[in-house]
Design an enzyme around this catalytic site. Structure first.
Site, short mmCIF file in Angstrom:
data_model
loop_
_atom_site.label_atom_id
_atom_site.label_comp_id
_atom_site.label_asym_id
_atom_site.label_seq_id
_atom_site.Cartn_x
_atom_site.Cartn_y
_atom_site.Cartn_z
N LYS A 78 41.95 41.20 30.17
CA LYS A 78 40.87 41.75 30.99
C LYS A 78 40.78 43.26 30.78
O LYS A 78 39.69 43.82 30.65
CB LYS A 78 41.12 41.42 32.48
CG LYS A 78 40.84 39.97 32.80
CD LYS A 78 41.35 39.56 34.17
CE LYS A 78 41.18 38.05 34.36
NZ LYS A 78 41.80 37.54 35.57
N GLN A 126 45.12 39.55 40.62
CA GLN A 126 45.44 38.39 39.77
C GLN A 126 46.21 37.33 40.57
O GLN A 126 47.23 37.63 41.19
CB GLN A 126 46.26 38.86 38.56
CG GLN A 126 46.55 37.77 37.56
CD GLN A 126 45.29 37.22 36.87
OE1 GLN A 126 44.40 37.98 36.47
NE2 GLN A 126 45.20 35.91 36.75
N ASP A 131 35.38 39.02 41.60
CA ASP A 131 35.82 37.64 41.39
C ASP A 131 34.96 36.66 42.20
O ASP A 131 35.00 35.46 41.97
CB ASP A 131 37.28 37.49 41.86
CG ASP A 131 38.26 37.42 40.69
OD1 ASP A 131 37.82 37.10 39.57
OD2 ASP A 131 39.45 37.67 40.92
#
Ligand code: NAD
Length: 298
Positions: A55, A99, A122
């Protein structure tokens, strides 16, 4: 014997990333804004570290400001929430990602819900979930994996899915449920199957579109599939395989790719399908957040 089209998620993700890079450069030259992505990783889970590294690499290649916060596995919930608070207030940061999975002593819901909805790239915040479910997507963040799947489905079948039957296997908050909302908005008729579904093969046989998000290697077989169906394989499973007497590990999806290719119209491979699209959609959401923060269209 027919062979399905291989949907090249890697190539599509590259194309999309090029466009994001161009838009990032013009956002900077015209408005003096650089999209900023902050990634928080807790502990040393090797798979999470690979995801975070990818990422970060992608964010930098798109021209973003990218910052990573690595916290020890025994960090307190208070310290995580304090960091997120700071990032919520940091004007250089437009997207915050924590994460997952988290160590057991941390409460995932409290942590994901502490991210400002305007920086929740997200799409896990209840405000963004609510907006997606209600069809108010103009300023909502859609979870990256289903958003990427949707673009690939659109490439195959166009934006209007009226009259199509879609079967989603898996009902998770990050894939199955948002996928159902997105497909419904495109007028598909949706079935969400899960671990309690009876006669799954028969349910899947009715589908023009199948999205498999289960976590069971090679589960979907050719005799489950309607001829010509579009198959999106979200699953990522690491399996051990003996090659020339040596045990090697490799990634495989939830779909038995070679088998299903004999019947389906188009199939995403694993790796090289949904995975690369997911990372690129994170960049898309972060760019969008930066644009929205400046009062521009997302
Ligand atoms: P999850 O574990 O939260 O959900 C799995 C779902 O599968 C559940 O809803 C469960 O009911 C259903 N299920 C389990 N066994 C089943 C069975 N035998 N028949 C039918 N349904 C069954 O998983 P998730 O987070 O949605 O992820 C699913 C898979 O997708 C995993 O392999 C994960 O690694 C992968 N994934 C990939 C990406 C990507 O970017 N490619 C992103 C997210 C998840």
């Amino acid at each position: 014997m027919t062979t399905a089209k291989r949907i090249d998620g890697k190539a599509k993700a590259e194309q999309l990333a090029e466009s994001i890079t161009e838009q990032t450069a013009s956002l900077l030259s015209q408005h003096g804004i650089t999209p900023g992505l902050a990634v928080v990783i807790i502990g040393e889970d090797p798979a999470s570290q690979v995801y975070v590294r990818n990422k970060k690499r992608r964010a930098e290649s798109c021209g973003f400001y990218s910052v990573q916060h690595t916290l020890p596995v025994d960090v307190s919930q208070r310290d995580v929430l304090k960091l997120i608070d700071d990032l919520n207030l940091d004007d250089a940061v437009h997207g915050i990602l924590v994460q997952l999975p988290l160590p057991d002593h941390l409460d995932e819901q409290t942590i994901t819900q502490s991210i400002a909805p305007t920086k929740d790239v997200d799409g896990f915040h209840f405000i963004n979930i609510g907006k997606l479910t209600a069809g108010h997507t103009a300023d909502a963040f859609v979870p990256c994996t289903p958003a990427g799947c949707m673009l690939m489905i659109e490439d195959e079948l166009g934006p209007d899915l009226s009259g199509k039957n879609a079967v989603i296997i898996g009902r998770s908050n990050i894939v199955g449920k948002p996928m159902a909302s997105l497909l419904m908005q495109r007028h598909a008729t949706i079935t969400v199957a899960h671990s309690r579904t009876r006669d799954l093969p028969q349910v899947v046989r009715n589908a023009d579109i199948v999205v498999a998000a289960v976590g069971r290697p090679n589960m979907v077989k050719a005799d489950w599939v309607k001829p010509g169906a579009v198959i999106i394989d979200v699953g990522i499973n690491r399996i051990e395989q003996k090659i020339d007497g040596e045990t090697k590990s490799r990634l495989t999806g939830d779909v038995d790719y070679d088998d299903v290719c004999t019947v389906a119209g188009a199939v995403t491979p694993v790796p090289g399908g949904v995975g690369p699209m997911t990372i690129t959609m994170l960049m898309f959401n972060t760019l969008r957040s930066a644009r929205l923060s400046a009062g521009l269209e997302g």
